[in-house]
Design a protein around this motif. Sequence first.
Motif, PDB file in Angstrom:
ATOM      1  N   MET A   1       0.846  -1.205   0.000  1.00 47.12           N
ATOM      2  CA  MET A   1       0.000   0.000   0.000  1.00 47.12           C
ATOM      3  C   MET A   1       0.880   1.252   0.000  1.00 47.12           C
ATOM      4  O   MET A   1       1.716   1.421   0.886  1.00 47.12           O
ATOM      5  CB  MET A   1      -0.891  -0.022   1.258  1.00 47.12           C
ATOM      6  N   PHE A   9      -6.992   8.532   0.686  1.00 43.03           N
ATOM      7  CA  PHE A   9      -8.368   8.031   0.737  1.00 43.03           C
ATOM      8  C   PHE A   9      -9.111   8.439   2.006  1.00 43.03           C
ATOM      9  O   PHE A   9     -10.224   8.954   1.914  1.00 43.03           O
ATOM     10  CB  PHE A   9      -8.396   6.519   0.515  1.00 43.03           C
ATOM     11  N   ARG A  12      -9.848  12.060   1.771  1.00 41.88           N
ATOM     12  CA  ARG A  12     -10.907  12.391   0.827  1.00 41.88           C
ATOM     13  C   ARG A  12     -12.277  12.087   1.428  1.00 41.88           C
ATOM     14  O   ARG A  12     -13.217  12.861   1.268  1.00 41.88           O
ATOM     15  CB  ARG A  12     -10.716  11.593  -0.469  1.00 41.88           C
ATOM     16  N   ARG A  16     -15.231  14.743   2.058  1.00 40.57           N
ATOM     17  CA  ARG A  16     -16.590  14.591   1.533  1.00 40.57           C
ATOM     18  C   ARG A  16     -17.608  14.645   2.661  1.00 40.57           C
ATOM     19  O   ARG A  16     -18.690  15.215   2.495  1.00 40.57           O
ATOM     20  CB  ARG A  16     -16.710  13.274   0.776  1.00 40.57           C
ATOM     21  N   GLN A  17     -17.262  14.066   3.788  1.00 46.50           N
ATOM     22  CA  GLN A  17     -18.221  14.090   4.900  1.00 46.50           C
ATOM     23  C   GLN A  17     -18.347  15.490   5.481  1.00 46.50           C
ATOM     24  O   GLN A  17     -19.420  15.889   5.916  1.00 46.50           O
ATOM     25  CB  GLN A  17     -17.801  13.085   5.974  1.00 46.50           C
ATOM     26  N   GLU A 299     -21.975   4.172   9.673  1.00 45.13           N
ATOM     27  CA  GLU A 299     -21.197   4.148   8.426  1.00 45.13           C
ATOM     28  C   GLU A 299     -19.808   3.574   8.671  1.00 45.13           C
ATOM     29  O   GLU A 299     -19.273   2.825   7.862  1.00 45.13           O
ATOM     30  CB  GLU A 299     -21.092   5.569   7.853  1.00 45.13           C
ATOM     31  N   THR A 302     -20.046  -0.073   9.020  1.00 44.99           N
ATOM     32  CA  THR A 302     -20.229  -0.675   7.704  1.00 44.99           C
ATOM     33  C   THR A 302     -18.889  -0.839   6.989  1.00 44.99           C
ATOM     34  O   THR A 302     -18.578  -1.892   6.444  1.00 44.99           O
ATOM     35  CB  THR A 302     -21.163   0.206   6.846  1.00 44.99           C
ATOM     36  N   LEU A 303     -18.096   0.240   7.036  1.00 48.39           N
ATOM     37  CA  LEU A 303     -16.788   0.180   6.384  1.00 48.39           C
ATOM     38  C   LEU A 303     -15.901  -0.863   7.049  1.00 48.39           C
ATOM     39  O   LEU A 303     -15.134  -1.567   6.390  1.00 48.39           O
ATOM     40  CB  LEU A 303     -16.114   1.554   6.426  1.00 48.39           C
ATOM     41  N   MET A 306     -16.687  -4.113   5.818  1.00 46.25           N
ATOM     42  CA  MET A 306     -16.186  -4.317   4.462  1.00 46.25           C
ATOM     43  C   MET A 306     -14.695  -4.620   4.453  1.00 46.25           C
ATOM     44  O   MET A 306     -14.144  -4.983   3.422  1.00 46.25           O
ATOM     45  CB  MET A 306     -16.449  -3.058   3.621  1.00 46.25           C
ATOM     46  N   TYR A 308     -12.244  -2.456   6.198  1.00 48.06           N
ATOM     47  CA  TYR A 308     -11.358  -1.332   6.512  1.00 48.06           C
ATOM     48  C   TYR A 308     -10.783  -1.497   7.911  1.00 48.06           C
ATOM     49  O   TYR A 308     -11.458  -1.951   8.831  1.00 48.06           O
ATOM     50  CB  TYR A 308     -12.125  -0.001   6.420  1.00 48.06           C
TER      51      TYR A 308
ATOM     52  N   LEU B  96     -25.590   2.708   3.285  1.00 49.24           N
ATOM     53  CA  LEU B  96     -24.707   3.466   2.386  1.00 49.24           C
ATOM     54  C   LEU B  96     -24.208   4.699   3.125  1.00 49.24           C
ATOM     55  O   LEU B  96     -24.853   5.155   4.084  1.00 49.24           O
ATOM     56  CB  LEU B  96     -25.489   3.887   1.137  1.00 49.24           C
ATOM     57  N   LEU B  97     -23.066   5.232   2.693  1.00 42.75           N
ATOM     58  CA  LEU B  97     -22.555   6.460   3.289  1.00 42.75           C
ATOM     59  C   LEU B  97     -23.334   7.629   2.695  1.00 42.75           C
ATOM     60  O   LEU B  97     -23.291   7.850   1.495  1.00 42.75           O
ATOM     61  CB  LEU B  97     -21.053   6.600   3.008  1.00 42.75           C
ATOM     62  N   GLN B 104     -19.538   6.821  -5.706  1.00 37.52           N
ATOM     63  CA  GLN B 104     -18.481   6.885  -4.688  1.00 37.52           C
ATOM     64  C   GLN B 104     -18.664   5.789  -3.646  1.00 37.52           C
ATOM     65  O   GLN B 104     -17.690   5.199  -3.169  1.00 37.52           O
ATOM     66  CB  GLN B 104     -18.492   8.260  -4.008  1.00 37.52           C
ATOM     67  N   MET B 108     -15.930   2.738  -2.758  1.00 35.71           N
ATOM     68  CA  MET B 108     -15.312   2.535  -1.445  1.00 35.71           C
ATOM     69  C   MET B 108     -14.780   1.105  -1.283  1.00 35.71           C
ATOM     70  O   MET B 108     -13.768   0.878  -0.643  1.00 35.71           O
ATOM     71  CB  MET B 108     -16.324   2.824  -0.322  1.00 35.71           C
ATOM     72  N   THR B 109     -15.490   0.146  -1.882  1.00 37.93           N
ATOM     73  CA  THR B 109     -15.032  -1.243  -1.801  1.00 37.93           C
ATOM     74  C   THR B 109     -13.688  -1.407  -2.498  1.00 37.93           C
ATOM     75  O   THR B 109     -12.827  -2.155  -2.044  1.00 37.93           O
ATOM     76  CB  THR B 109     -16.062  -2.171  -2.472  1.00 37.93           C
ATOM     77  N   GLU B 111     -11.406   0.918  -2.990  1.00 40.48           N
ATOM     78  CA  GLU B 111     -10.298   1.728  -2.481  1.00 40.48           C
ATOM     79  C   GLU B 111      -9.371   0.932  -1.575  1.00 40.48           C
ATOM     80  O   GLU B 111      -8.258   1.350  -1.281  1.00 40.48           O
ATOM     81  CB  GLU B 111     -10.837   2.964  -1.747  1.00 40.48           C
ATOM     82  N   MET B 112      -9.847  -0.205  -1.098  1.00 40.66           N
ATOM     83  CA  MET B 112      -8.973  -1.045  -0.286  1.00 40.66           C
ATOM     84  C   MET B 112      -7.952  -1.784  -1.137  1.00 40.66           C
ATOM     85  O   MET B 112      -6.930  -2.229  -0.649  1.00 40.66           O
ATOM     86  CB  MET B 112      -9.806  -2.050   0.510  1.00 40.66           C
ATOM     87  N   GLU B 118      -7.517   5.275 -10.114  1.00 46.11           N
ATOM     88  CA  GLU B 118      -8.810   5.904  -9.824  1.00 46.11           C
ATOM     89  C   GLU B 118      -9.775   5.706 -10.999  1.00 46.11           C
ATOM     90  O   GLU B 118     -10.943   5.411 -10.819  1.00 46.11           O
ATOM     91  CB  GLU B 118      -8.580   7.388  -9.540  1.00 46.11           C
ATOM     92  N   ARG B 121     -11.089   2.225 -11.075  1.00 48.59           N
ATOM     93  CA  ARG B 121     -12.061   2.043 -10.003  1.00 48.59           C
ATOM     94  C   ARG B 121     -13.429   2.590 -10.414  1.00 48.59           C
ATOM     95  O   ARG B 121     -14.453   1.929 -10.258  1.00 48.59           O
ATOM     96  CB  ARG B 121     -11.589   2.767  -8.738  1.00 48.59           C
ATOM     97  N   ARG B 157     -22.205  -2.512  -4.385  1.00 43.46           N
ATOM     98  CA  ARG B 157     -21.037  -2.298  -3.528  1.00 43.46           C
ATOM     99  C   ARG B 157     -20.467  -3.630  -3.041  1.00 43.46           C
ATOM    100  O   ARG B 157     -19.264  -3.812  -2.951  1.00 43.46           O
ATOM    101  CB  ARG B 157     -21.431  -1.426  -2.329  1.00 43.46           C
TER     102      ARG B 157
END
Lengths: 389, 225
Positions: A1, A9, A12, A16-17, A299, A302-303, A306, A308, B96-97, B104, B108-109, B111-112, B118, B121, B157
């Motif tokens: 990475m 990321f 960003r 956005r939030q 949220e 959730t991430l 997934m 994170y 969802l966010l 977007q 997000m999935t 981006e890992m 980009e 993606r 997603r």
Amino acid sequence: MNWIAWFYFPARLAWRQLVFDRTKLIAATSGVLFACVLVFMQLGFKDSLYASAASAPVKLSGDLFLMHKQSEALWRPVKFKRSELMRALGNPAVTDVYPLYLGLAPFKNIETQVKRTLMVYGFDPDSQIFNVEGIKNKRIELQLKDTVLFDEYSRPEFGPIRQLLDAGRNKTEINDYKITLIGTFRLGVSFAADGNVATSDLNFMRIFPNRNHSDIDLGVIKLRPGVSVTQTQFELRNQLNEFINIFTYEELLQHEMDYWANMAPIGFIFGFGTIMGLVVGLVIVYQILFTDIANLRNEFATLKAMGYEHGYFIRVVFASAFFLAVFGFIPGYALSIGLYQLAESQIFMPMPMTFSKVVTVFMFILSMCALAGFLAIRKLRVANPADMF
Amino acid sequence: MSIAIEVDRLNFSFGRGVLTQSVLKNVTISIHQGEIVLITGPSGSGKTTFLTIIGGLRQAFYGSVIVLDQQLINSNEQTKIKVRQQIGYIFQQHNLLKSLTALQNVSMTLEMHNAMTERQRLDRATEMLEAVGLGNRLDYKPEQLSSGQRQRVSIARALVGQPKIVLADEPTASLDKQSGYEAVSILKRLAKESQTTILLVTHDYRILDIADRVVELEDGIIKNS
């Protein structure tokens, strides 16, 4: 990475939030802005205080300075005997010694007749102990009886002296003693005195009938060119009375600064104000971040589900803190420039917006936001996907 | 055919001491790669708990749970994160966010996985959203979408990272019959195309027909069907 993705990321997402909820963003930004302006003003006043406190000693020209050990600062000196200064002449390195007399006295405004206290400097006009153009130019005129020079940088309450002089109105009173203003010079006011006048030592005694030549406030010593200042300072320490402080130029300035920083509560007050500003900002930013994490825990969970990692969310929080710091700082900086100018025009003290001050305040604000972020990340634990679903 | 999920005598309980409440009792099940399995059962039967253990979201201590060759019983955080990254999760609510657009959110999935640029993606996420029929809703925020559309975004997603396994926790619970059936049909179609294993918890009997196998869970015990 790679490290760009490592930071980019989460930053960003934080961005956005933040921009998604404008109301919240404005609230958070105002909090930082408030802290920013508060810190700028406190530091500005403090620096301005230090700068103006030393405005008189800065313009003194000499190699060594004698002051009574009981003197806290130049504006409230303890007198000592002139003979003590004369004894310094016994040292072969010393070429000249000059006494400086100081006194606070009411000055009558020529137009309104209102009296206001200012500082009177008395010295031998030939001595050149003030490195100020307006004083040097007038050394002949200053030798006349009852002549006085006025500091243009004095507060306006003393009257528009320059215009009055141009109009030929040059008579007023200091300490109820009639004098003639023969010109102006530029020195600067301090927290101790709202204005300054300079006059000869003889006139000084006339203005202050209770004073005499043999009791002086400050002794200025000039040395032969090329001799060591510190060596002479050491020798004089043995030769002169123990109750005399012998300062170099730098030590004299430091002594004045230390007085305002430590002896007078003013340094403490502004330091305290700075800290309070940062604490208020810290609490606001912490509240915003904390509430944010609580609101977004679903949220975040959730991430996490997934895949994170925990570190990602820490970076999101710190990135938010960083953006808030920048968002708040930019308008805070702009506003502070305006307020500095306003303050300069209102209190007639120098308030420079120096680059180092800008960097200092930004660092303060950044640390404040980082600390708020650090406190808020504890809340991330609530974002546990197993408890959410 | 290889085995994607292998569960052997899994026991799980909440609380401790006299308050211990057993949720899963000796659960044993094997699921093959590419299989679509539905778990049904009444509320409180332990379906969701079972799913969260498989998904590496909840730590279990007794028995054996091997997901994609990783033992999840008494596993460390790193193992669980590795498993989570290979699984697509579809939640009961869309989850969802809300500050991100559909595109977007799906990205997000990806981006890992840093192997992609980009551009790649976004292209991949766009394809996926087109596949669930939302090609014209890419820049919509969740609040601008209907609940059926949101759940389709969340399907996109879950699938966009080409996971080996998709876990779905009552994906139709908040949807009406029409959009619920649509959503799972899309899920099934896309999963079959890419040989993805699906483990779907539901008590929505309207969608039973999409499954290769239906397992019933009651009081933490698998009933033989």
